[in-house]
Design an enzyme around this catalytic site. Structure first.
Site, short mmCIF file in Angstrom:
data_model
loop_
_atom_site.label_atom_id
_atom_site.label_comp_id
_atom_site.label_asym_id
_atom_site.label_seq_id
_atom_site.Cartn_x
_atom_site.Cartn_y
_atom_site.Cartn_z
N ASP A 8 -12.85 46.26 95.42
CA ASP A 8 -13.14 45.19 94.47
C ASP A 8 -12.77 45.74 93.10
O ASP A 8 -13.51 46.53 92.52
CB ASP A 8 -14.63 44.83 94.58
CG ASP A 8 -15.09 43.90 93.46
OD1 ASP A 8 -14.24 43.40 92.70
OD2 ASP A 8 -16.32 43.70 93.35
N GLU A 171 -11.38 37.00 95.84
CA GLU A 171 -12.76 37.52 95.78
C GLU A 171 -13.76 36.61 96.48
O GLU A 171 -14.59 37.11 97.26
CB GLU A 171 -13.16 37.75 94.32
CG GLU A 171 -12.45 38.96 93.72
CD GLU A 171 -12.41 38.99 92.21
OE1 GLU A 171 -13.05 38.12 91.58
OE2 GLU A 171 -11.74 39.87 91.65
N ASP A 193 -19.27 33.35 91.36
CA ASP A 193 -18.94 34.71 90.95
C ASP A 193 -18.89 34.80 89.42
O ASP A 193 -17.91 34.40 88.80
CB ASP A 193 -17.59 35.10 91.57
CG ASP A 193 -17.20 36.53 91.24
OD1 ASP A 193 -17.87 37.16 90.40
OD2 ASP A 193 -16.23 37.02 91.83
#
Ligand code: AMP
Length: 537
Positions: A8, A171, A193
């Protein structure tokens, strides 16, 4: 043996994880940290320092400590959003070839993929140290609304770090994968997010091992950094009022206030008020101290506009997917800013349910990337993951060091099927400054579509296909992506030449464009040479 890891790569922080036979394991930094600041520092004695050690240098060496590279990657330096990002950065960024931003520190000039490549190489070393094995492949996550150029440049960063990027994974899809993989779910989830620098929101349908994105939206320039800066502005005004010093023209002082702002913000997520004294404020050879007091209610007033923007974008995706908030069975929070109580409260109001608490918002994306890396590499992938919600390591289930997330037992082989969508409409410029849409927003990817165009002038032997993304009919209302030249057309009357233009978006979300003269078969094909991306990408 060589491992494939999931990374990530965040604006503020990054996380690296690997799927082992027993579960997902997170690679720690030298101080035992699971979350690594996406910061690269260039110390006076030479060399490069990354992660927590680099972040610690931000105040002392603001002009040679580089952060937030993700805000610049694959972007044209002339774009208004990049110009906005640059106003807040204390290190130098200049225009390089092809209008790409170049970071200048000491005697070095680095492209943004080179900076991000340093972060990725650091994460690779952390994983290698922990595993005691070489790491050569990775799945790297990107925001769902990353453009073609940003994706290409992220891949380039991986290559520069010595990693084969098996896949760029969006993501939210990664988060949904970590949440639902192996759970035999039949749900619609919202992945919300809210990170340090960017905001993304997606709706996904999960049915067994099929993860289908229904709609996605976001804002590249909305995140916890904005909250830190709002508090820093408050502190700057306090400094002016109490100490008669205006810190705004001094990057080192402002950096200190922004970092203090972040600490205050985090404190206010758990407490109703914050009070103390900020030290380390060096001004004209003296060290000043700034007393402050801030309540959560004051903070909420300062940042309400940022939270409103995130909630408005969430309503937009619900509308785009024709989903009523009540149909959403779980809200998966990703990113540290979702820990702000006001954010959770607004989500609870919108969806009529509290967001899932058991999911660790810092780790869920890397966990999903690790699952996908294990699946693609075909290595060590024995079966379904326990979702983050069930991941309570027990002595029996968790032989992992460092509190990883164990798989459920017994194992059952399964591969996730990921269905993503185009995050924005893709268009080409036509005569008169207008555009034609080739692919609309929220189409399932990978996808390919051809449309036929013709020449605008008599005896035209070449055409330039200008590609852009956005929703505007006028070309200048969209973001330019790049161009493709088709030459050698037969010199005919205008309107007589037929040109097939094909847009293909691959599984990494990268756009490939083909233009072909339908009569002669003359064709040009290219991954677009994207403005702002490195020439080699
Ligand atoms: P990410 O990009 O997901 O790593 O998120 C980092 C952002 O989350 C930074 O702006 C952090 O300051 C913020 N953050 C982390 N923990 C908290 C917290 N407890 N309360 C508020 N913000 C937080």
């Amino acid at each position: 043996m060589s491992f494939a890891v999931g990374i990530d790569l965040g604006t503020t922080n990054s996380v690296v994880a690997v799927a082992t036979p027993t579960g997902v394991e997170f690679a720690l930094g030298p101080q035992g940290e699971r979350v690594h600041p996406s910061v690269v520092a260039f110390p006076p004695g030479g060399g490069v320092v990354c992660g927590t050690e680099a972040k610690a240098r931000r105040v002392r060496e603001p002009d040679t400590t580089v952060y937030s590279a993700k805000r610049l990657i694959g972007q044209n330096i002339k774009s208004p959003l990049v110009q906005l990002a640059l106003t807040g950065l204390p290190f130098a960024v200049e225009e390089g070839p092809n209008q790409q931003p170049i970071v200048v520190t000491r005697d070095r000039r680095l492209t943004v993929p080179e900076v991000s490549g340093q972060v990725l190489a650091y994460l690779k070393r952390c994983a290698e140290r922990q595993l005691g094995q070489r790491v050569s492949q990775a799945v790297v996550t990107v925001p769902a609304n990353f453009s073609d150029g940003q994706r290409q440049a992220t891949k380039e960063a991986g290559r520069l770090a010595g990693l084969e990027v098996l896949r760029l994974l969006n993501e939210p899809t990664a988060a949904a994968l970590a949440y639902g993989f192996g759970q035999h779910k039949d749900e619609v989830v919202c992945v919300f997010d809210f990170g340090g620098g960017t905001f993304d929101v997606s709706l996904l349908a999960i049915k067994d091992e099929v993860f289908e994105v229904l709609a996605t939206d976001g804002d590249f320039f909305l995140g916890g950094d904005d909250l830190d800066r709002a508090i820093a502005e408050f502190l700057a005004a306090e400094m002016n009022r109490q100490l008669h010093v205006d810190p705004r023209p001094d990057p080192a002082l402002m950096t200190r206030l922004v970092l203090a702002g972040e600490e205050i913000k985090v404190h206010l997520s758990a407490h109703a008020s914050a009070e103390g004294v900020i030290d380390g404020l060096h001004h004209q050879g003296r060290e000043l101290q700034l007393p402050f007091r801030l309540t959560r209610a004051q903070l909420e007033n300062m940042v309400r506009g940022f939270v409103d923007r995130a909630i408005d974008l969430t309503r937009n995706v619900l509308t785009a997917a024709h989903i009523d908030p009540k149909m959403v069975t779980e809200v998966v929070c990703v990113g540290g800013t979702t820990r702000v109580p006001m954010v959770r409260q607004r989500l609870a109001e919108l969806f009529g349910r509290e967001p899932a608490l058991r999911i660790n918002p810092d780790e869920v994306v890397a966990q999903g990337a690790a699952i996908q890396a294990g699946s693609l590499a075909g290595s060590l992938f024995h079966g379904p993951a326990r979702s983050a919600r069930d991941a309570v390591p027990t002595a029996a289930l968790s032989p992992l060091a460092h509190g990883g997330v164990p798989w459920a037992a017994p194992v059952a082989p399964a591969r996730p099927i990921l269905l993503d969508v185009t995050p924005a409409a893709l268009r080409i410029a036509t005569a008169g400054g207008f555009t034609e849409e080739i692919l609309e927003r929220n189409l399932p990817t990978p996808i390919e579509r051809t449309r036929t165009f013709t020449t605008a002038r008599d005896h035209q032997t070449q055409v330039v296909i200008e590609c852009c993304r956005g929703d505007a009919r006028k070309a200048d209302g969209n973001e330019a992506l790049g161009r493709l030249l088709l030459e050698g057309l037969p010199p005919r009357r205008r309107g007589e030449v037929r040109i097939d233009v094909t847009f293909r978006v691959d599984q990494d979300g990268i756009l490939h464009v083909r233009a072909r003269d339908a009569d002669t078969g003359i064709a040009q094909e290219a991954e677009l040479e994207v403005l702002g991306a490195p020439a080699a990408a």
